[in-house]
Design an enzyme around this catalytic site. Structure first.
Site, PDB file in Angstrom:
ATOM      1  N   LYS A 191     133.198 -30.740 142.413  1.00 48.43           N
ATOM      2  CA  LYS A 191     133.390 -29.998 143.654  1.00 48.43           C
ATOM      3  C   LYS A 191     132.315 -28.920 143.785  1.00 48.43           C
ATOM      4  O   LYS A 191     132.159 -28.073 142.905  1.00 48.43           O
ATOM      5  CB  LYS A 191     134.781 -29.352 143.681  1.00 48.43           C
ATOM      6  CG  LYS A 191     135.918 -30.361 143.836  1.00 48.43           C
ATOM      7  CD  LYS A 191     135.846 -31.062 145.193  1.00 48.43           C
ATOM      8  CE  LYS A 191     137.020 -32.011 145.408  1.00 48.43           C
ATOM      9  NZ  LYS A 191     136.923 -32.700 146.719  1.00 48.43           N
ATOM     10  N   LYS A 193     132.056 -26.795 146.494  1.00 51.01           N
ATOM     11  CA  LYS A 193     132.431 -25.700 147.392  1.00 51.01           C
ATOM     12  C   LYS A 193     132.397 -24.327 146.717  1.00 51.01           C
ATOM     13  O   LYS A 193     131.920 -23.357 147.327  1.00 51.01           O
ATOM     14  CB  LYS A 193     133.815 -25.965 147.977  1.00 51.01           C
ATOM     15  CG  LYS A 193     134.190 -25.048 149.150  1.00 51.01           C
ATOM     16  CD  LYS A 193     133.303 -25.274 150.357  1.00 51.01           C
ATOM     17  CE  LYS A 193     133.622 -26.603 151.044  1.00 51.01           C
ATOM     18  NZ  LYS A 193     132.818 -26.789 152.272  1.00 51.01           N
ATOM     19  N   CYS A 383     129.954  -5.821 104.978  1.00 48.52           N
ATOM     20  CA  CYS A 383     130.485  -4.541 105.446  1.00 48.52           C
ATOM     21  C   CYS A 383     131.882  -4.312 104.862  1.00 48.52           C
ATOM     22  O   CYS A 383     132.015  -4.047 103.674  1.00 48.52           O
ATOM     23  CB  CYS A 383     130.462  -4.494 106.969  1.00 48.52           C
ATOM     24  SG  CYS A 383     130.685  -2.824 107.642  1.00 48.52           S
ATOM     25  N   GLU A 407     140.323   4.780 104.854  1.00 51.44           N
ATOM     26  CA  GLU A 407     140.529   4.214 106.191  1.00 51.44           C
ATOM     27  C   GLU A 407     141.933   3.650 106.323  1.00 51.44           C
ATOM     28  O   GLU A 407     142.542   3.710 107.387  1.00 51.44           O
ATOM     29  CB  GLU A 407     139.494   3.117 106.465  1.00 51.44           C
ATOM     30  CG  GLU A 407     139.618   2.500 107.850  1.00 51.44           C
ATOM     31  CD  GLU A 407     138.580   1.431 108.135  1.00 51.44           C
ATOM     32  OE1 GLU A 407     138.510   0.989 109.297  1.00 51.44           O
ATOM     33  OE2 GLU A 407     137.849   1.025 107.211  1.00 51.44           O
ATOM     34  N   HIS A 520     124.750  -5.525 107.855  1.00 50.39           N
ATOM     35  CA  HIS A 520     125.064  -6.740 108.622  1.00 50.39           C
ATOM     36  C   HIS A 520     123.824  -7.639 108.700  1.00 50.39           C
ATOM     37  O   HIS A 520     123.063  -7.580 109.670  1.00 50.39           O
ATOM     38  CB  HIS A 520     125.541  -6.370 110.027  1.00 50.39           C
ATOM     39  CG  HIS A 520     126.904  -5.782 110.064  1.00 50.39           C
ATOM     40  ND1 HIS A 520     128.044  -6.537 110.229  1.00 50.39           N
ATOM     41  CD2 HIS A 520     127.321  -4.497 109.930  1.00 50.39           C
ATOM     42  CE1 HIS A 520     129.100  -5.745 110.205  1.00 50.39           C
ATOM     43  NE2 HIS A 520     128.692  -4.499 110.017  1.00 50.39           N
ATOM     44  N   GLU A 522     123.595 -10.672 109.432  1.00 46.82           N
ATOM     45  CA  GLU A 522     123.656 -11.669 110.504  1.00 46.82           C
ATOM     46  C   GLU A 522     122.850 -11.261 111.729  1.00 46.82           C
ATOM     47  O   GLU A 522     122.422 -12.112 112.519  1.00 46.82           O
ATOM     48  CB  GLU A 522     125.109 -11.948 110.906  1.00 46.82           C
ATOM     49  CG  GLU A 522     125.855 -10.809 111.580  1.00 46.82           C
ATOM     50  CD  GLU A 522     126.582  -9.887 110.613  1.00 46.82           C
ATOM     51  OE1 GLU A 522     127.562  -9.240 111.041  1.00 46.82           O
ATOM     52  OE2 GLU A 522     126.165  -9.802 109.442  1.00 46.82           O
TER      53      GLU A 522
END
Length: 553
Positions: A191, A193, A383, A407, A520, A522
């Site tokens: 479609k 539209k 980490c 933490e 990190h 990555e």
């Protein structure tokens, strides 16, 4: 003079504007052009640093320490330019800047309005961001505008783009509009539209698309492309079909095969050599023809939305490319381990615990780490994954039974991991924080160098020095390091100034491959170059798999 390509979206979000922008950038770069990219986010948050990963996905950290949209990760993986803080900005930053100027009296008593003050500020941010790469001499800046056409939040950005196209000389701006062409199974047809209406909405704003990228689950037939062209007032050759593929690294070849780069170069009057996408063809071939296969267990608490770990997933795939290995990722909710035990870990070739925040699910992650350590399964902690590995080792090897992080328990008797209160940033400035500090922008952020201890696994992987990006508030507490080292833990890298632990590992006598990093890695992996740490991790998984198969046989 830098030319601009604005990438907008229509019908629905999450169609892949970031991938489309990055793919176009990759093609133009292969033609010898200097390309940079910007992401313009319409939300009012100053940056995504305090947003839930389940809402926003991953926060990508740039070399200069900005917390940015995950699309900047795509940009860095597709082109050679490094993104910086000025490559991503939000409505929050724009309004913050304008209000600050108003308070200083820079508007000379004028009524501050969306037009012209907000739109002028957006244009200034765009032009500043375009100068962030290539020593300010980029040939093309591709600007992705978040959200969809019709969103009230996006209107100032679209208006600013329209004004830029009017203000700059002819052939300085092009517009690429990404839209959805859904397949309705009950009708058995695509479609058009929604695309027609989306382009109509864009034209009402005063923007005429140069190129239409039509997203569908299948290639769009030529007759449907002709129909879209007729009703959208976009030339038929500029209506480009973008269908679902098994890897995003096929997209550059898909767009180039349909002439998208020629359309953009013609519109912007850019003279460039022919595209050479052989690098991308080789990547796709390696992905499709692996020699090995491994299964990595990723233990986290945001696994229901894998976008939360986007760069990490891509880094594992890059490592697969460079080790000729198909990397299958099994996503494991750490809370499920807490409820149901460790049976889900038994058929894995390696275990990875990524970064994260907060107490929820941490005991499940610690259980997974203990399983990896006791069963000689290769382990990589990133980490929080490194911090939890230290806590697990402290509890079960070093006999620090109450070991924890402040933490998770502010009153813990043994704060093996604690809040960093003072450190030097990448520019050498002293940064300080307390428990009462704002959450946003108060972490240790950005790329930092540190020396690596000779004779360690870290040294075999990285060499004498590591330079990686950080995003964390908590750090291994140096007070406990001597006792941990006496029990066998190796701190293989420390920051040069504060001597904060950056990498930890277990010696070969205790475990074949057990490794944790506070940073990190990555964020610096690319499909072209991979990353030495992830390649080493996949190789360790292959060795473990081979040893396990030999034991079974």
């Amino acid at each position: 003079m830098t030319k601009y390509v604005f990438v907008t979206g229509g019908v629905v979000s999450s169609l892949g504007k970031g991938i489309a922008a990055a793919s176009l950038a990759a093609i133009l770069e292969s033609r010898g052009l200097k390309v940079t990219l910007l992401k313009l986010d319409p939300y009012i948050n100053v940056d995504p640093g305090t947003m839930s990963p389940l809402q926003h996905g991953e926060v990508f950290v740039t070399e200069d320490g900005a917390e940015t949209d995950l699309d900047l990760g795509h940009y860095e993986r597709f082109v050679s330019a490094k993104m910086r803080k000025s490559n991503n900005f939000t409505t929050g930053q724009i309004y913050e800047s304008v209000i600050s100027k108003e308070r200083r009296g820079e508007y000379l008593g004028k009524t501050v309005q969306v037009i012209p003050h907000i739109t002028n500020e957006i244009q200034a941010f765009v032009e500043r961001g375009a100068k962030a790469s290539h020593d300010g001499k980029a040939d093309v800046a591709i600007c992705e505008i978040g959200g969809t056409v019709g969103d009230i939040e996006s209107l100032p950005f679209l208006e600013a783009a329209r004004q830029m196209s009017l203000r700059l000389p002819l052939h300085s701006c092009a517009f690429v509009h990404l839209t959805l062409v859904p397949f309705i199974s009950s009708a058995g047809e695509l479609k058009t539209k929604p695309t027609q209406h989306s382009v109509q909405k864009l034209r009402e704003i005063g923007i005429m698309p140069t190129v239409l990228l039509c997203r569908a689950d299948r290639p769009i037939p030529n007759d449907e492309r002709a129909k879209i062209s007729l009703f959208s007032n976009v030339r038929e050759e500029a209506v480009i079909s973008v269908w679902d593929v098994d890897t995003i690294y096929k997209i550059p070849e898909m767009l180039q095969a349909q002439g998208m780069d020629d359309l953009i170069c013609r519109e912007l009057e850019l003279n460039a050599k022919p595209a050479d996408l052989s690098v991308w063809a080789n990547l796709v071939y390696e992905l499709a023809n692996p020699k090995h296969e491994v299964t990595i267990g990723m233990v986290g608490k945001y696994v229901e939305l894998t976008e939360s770990y986007k760069s990490l997933i891509e880094a594992l795939r890059h490592a697969g490319i460079h080790t000729h290995t198909r990397v299958n990722i099994t996503y494991i909710d750490s809370e499920d381990i807490e409820k149901e035990g460790i049976d889900c870990l038994k058929d894995l070739d390696a275990i990875l615990v990524p970064g994260g925040f907060g107490k929820r699910g941490t005991e499940g992650k610690i259980a997974a780490i203990r399983y990896a350590r006791e069963n000689q399964v290769p382990y990589l902690g990133i980490c929080l994954g490194m911090q939890l590995a230290v806590i697990e080792f402290a509890r079960h090897v070093a006999n620090i039974v109450q070991a924890n992080s402040t933490e998770f328990d502010a009153d813990t008797e043994s704060p093996v991991v604690a809040l960093i209160t003072e450190w030097l940033d990448r520019e050498g400035r002293v940064e300080k924080r307390t428990n009462a500090s704002d959450l946003g922008g108060t972490m240790r952020l950005g790329s930092q160098r540190c020396p690596v201890k000779p004779g360690t696994l870290a040294h075999r992987i990285y060499g004498a020095e590591v330079n990686e990006r950080h995003r964390h508030r908590y750090e291994v507490n140096n007070t406990y390091v001597p006792k941990l080292e006496q029990s066998g833990l190796v701190i293989s890298a420390r920051t040069p100034n504060e001597m904060l632990p950056e990498m930890m590992e277990l010696p070969d006598s205790m475990h074949p491959w057990f490794f944790g990093v506070q940073f990190h890695p990555e964020f610096t992996s690319t499909p072209r170059d991979g990353h030495p740490l992830f390649s080493a991790f996949i190789k360790a998984a292959l060795i473990h798999q081979d040893a396990t198969l030999k034991q079974v046989s």
